[in-house]
Scaffold this motif. Structure first.
Motif, PDB file in Angstrom:
ATOM      1  N   ASN A   5       0.805  -1.224   0.000  1.00  8.89           N
ATOM      2  CA  ASN A   5       0.000   0.000   0.000  1.00  8.89           C
ATOM      3  C   ASN A   5       0.837   1.273   0.000  1.00  8.89           C
ATOM      4  O   ASN A   5       0.306   2.365  -0.135  1.00  8.89           O
ATOM      5  CB  ASN A   5      -0.960   0.011   1.194  1.00  8.89           C
ATOM      6  N   ILE A   6       2.137   1.145   0.138  1.00  7.74           N
ATOM      7  CA  ILE A   6       3.027   2.310   0.113  1.00  7.74           C
ATOM      8  C   ILE A   6       3.603   2.443  -1.292  1.00  7.74           C
ATOM      9  O   ILE A   6       4.234   1.530  -1.808  1.00  7.74           O
ATOM     10  CB  ILE A   6       4.140   2.181   1.169  1.00  7.74           C
ATOM     11  N   ASN A   8       4.680   6.018  -2.758  1.00  4.57           N
ATOM     12  CA  ASN A   8       5.635   7.119  -2.845  1.00  4.57           C
ATOM     13  C   ASN A   8       6.542   7.152  -1.619  1.00  4.57           C
ATOM     14  O   ASN A   8       6.065   7.181  -0.492  1.00  4.57           O
ATOM     15  CB  ASN A   8       4.897   8.450  -2.971  1.00  4.57           C
ATOM     16  N   LEU A   9       7.842   7.161  -1.872  1.00  2.13           N
ATOM     17  CA  LEU A   9       8.833   7.141  -0.801  1.00  2.13           C
ATOM     18  C   LEU A   9       9.766   8.337  -0.907  1.00  2.13           C
ATOM     19  O   LEU A   9      10.046   8.822  -2.003  1.00  2.13           O
ATOM     20  CB  LEU A   9       9.677   5.867  -0.884  1.00  2.13           C
ATOM     21  N   GLN A  25       9.227   5.656  -6.216  1.00  4.00           N
ATOM     22  CA  GLN A  25       7.939   5.006  -6.042  1.00  4.00           C
ATOM     23  C   GLN A  25       8.080   3.526  -6.363  1.00  4.00           C
ATOM     24  O   GLN A  25       8.975   3.115  -7.095  1.00  4.00           O
ATOM     25  CB  GLN A  25       6.849   5.711  -6.837  1.00  4.00           C
ATOM     26  N   GLY A  57       4.890  14.830  -0.713  1.00  7.49           N
ATOM     27  CA  GLY A  57       3.851  13.987  -0.118  1.00  7.49           C
ATOM     28  C   GLY A  57       4.158  12.502  -0.065  1.00  7.49           C
ATOM     29  O   GLY A  57       3.355  11.686  -0.532  1.00  7.49           O
ATOM     30  N   PRO A  58       5.286  12.110   0.528  1.00 11.63           N
ATOM     31  CA  PRO A  58       5.610  10.675   0.581  1.00 11.63           C
ATOM     32  C   PRO A  58       4.659   9.902   1.496  1.00 11.63           C
ATOM     33  O   PRO A  58       4.108  10.448   2.445  1.00 11.63           O
ATOM     34  CB  PRO A  58       7.029  10.659   1.147  1.00 11.63           C
ATOM     35  N   ASP A  59       4.466   8.624   1.160  1.00 12.96           N
ATOM     36  CA  ASP A  59       3.679   7.720   2.010  1.00 12.96           C
ATOM     37  C   ASP A  59       4.514   7.211   3.179  1.00 12.96           C
ATOM     38  O   ASP A  59       3.974   6.849   4.221  1.00 12.96           O
ATOM     39  CB  ASP A  59       3.191   6.510   1.202  1.00 12.96           C
ATOM     40  N   ALA A  60       5.829   7.157   2.983  1.00  9.84           N
ATOM     41  CA  ALA A  60       6.753   6.647   3.997  1.00  9.84           C
ATOM     42  C   ALA A  60       8.153   7.144   3.642  1.00  9.84           C
ATOM     43  O   ALA A  60       8.364   7.755   2.594  1.00  9.84           O
ATOM     44  CB  ALA A  60       6.722   5.116   4.041  1.00  9.84           C
ATOM     45  N   TYR A  91       6.042  13.435  11.212  1.00 10.82           N
ATOM     46  CA  TYR A  91       5.214  13.210  10.029  1.00 10.82           C
ATOM     47  C   TYR A  91       4.249  12.032  10.155  1.00 10.82           C
ATOM     48  O   TYR A  91       3.457  11.791   9.247  1.00 10.82           O
ATOM     49  CB  TYR A  91       6.102  13.058   8.788  1.00 10.82           C
ATOM     50  N   LYS A  93       4.621   8.893   9.834  1.00 12.89           N
ATOM     51  CA  LYS A  93       4.788   7.945   8.730  1.00 12.89           C
ATOM     52  C   LYS A  93       5.870   6.937   9.086  1.00 12.89           C
ATOM     53  O   LYS A  93       6.766   7.236   9.861  1.00 12.89           O
ATOM     54  CB  LYS A  93       5.169   8.676   7.443  1.00 12.89           C
ATOM     55  N   GLU A  94       5.770   5.760   8.498  1.00 17.61           N
ATOM     56  CA  GLU A  94       6.766   4.726   8.749  1.00 17.61           C
ATOM     57  C   GLU A  94       8.117   5.110   8.153  1.00 17.61           C
ATOM     58  O   GLU A  94       8.179   5.792   7.129  1.00 17.61           O
ATOM     59  CB  GLU A  94       6.331   3.397   8.133  1.00 17.61           C
TER      60      GLU A  94
END
Length: 100
Positions: A5-6, A8-9, A25, A57-60, A91, A93-94
């Motif tokens: 589910n992640i 964008n990094l 990504q 806007g990273p997911d993690a 943030y 986030k992981e």
């Protein structure tokens, strides 16, 4: 391993004077450098990090884990651990380690 589910990094190559920042990504497994963040007297330029996180806007996050060839931690590992904790706290986030 990064969960599916992640997508964008944002990755950081931590240093005591500066950090390289990249984005990537997981769909195409590509990444590219985007900027450098200053570190002065052990203080990260968090305003710059805030700006990059807002813009991209990273997911993690991915944080390079720099080890000696024998697997021992580098002398700056405590600062690296602090940076990881601050990323998570700021943030929500992981943060994933990546062995350099």
């Amino acid at each position: 391993m990064v969960p599916e589910n992640i997508v964008n990094l944002m990755a950081f190559d931590f240093g005591l004077k500066q950090m390289g920042v990249a984005v990537g990504q997981t769909i195409t497994n590509t990444a590219r450098p985007i900027d450098v963040v200053a570190v002065k007297s052990g203080n990260v330029d968090w305003a710059k990090v805030d700006s990059l996180v807002t813009d991209w806007g990273p997911d993690a996050f991915v944080l390079g884990l720099s080890l000696h060839m024998n697997g021992a931690k580098q002398s700056f590992h405590p600062q690296l651990e602090f940076f990881k904790k601050e990323l998570t706290r700021r943030y929500k986030k992981e943060v994933f380690w990546s062995d350099e």
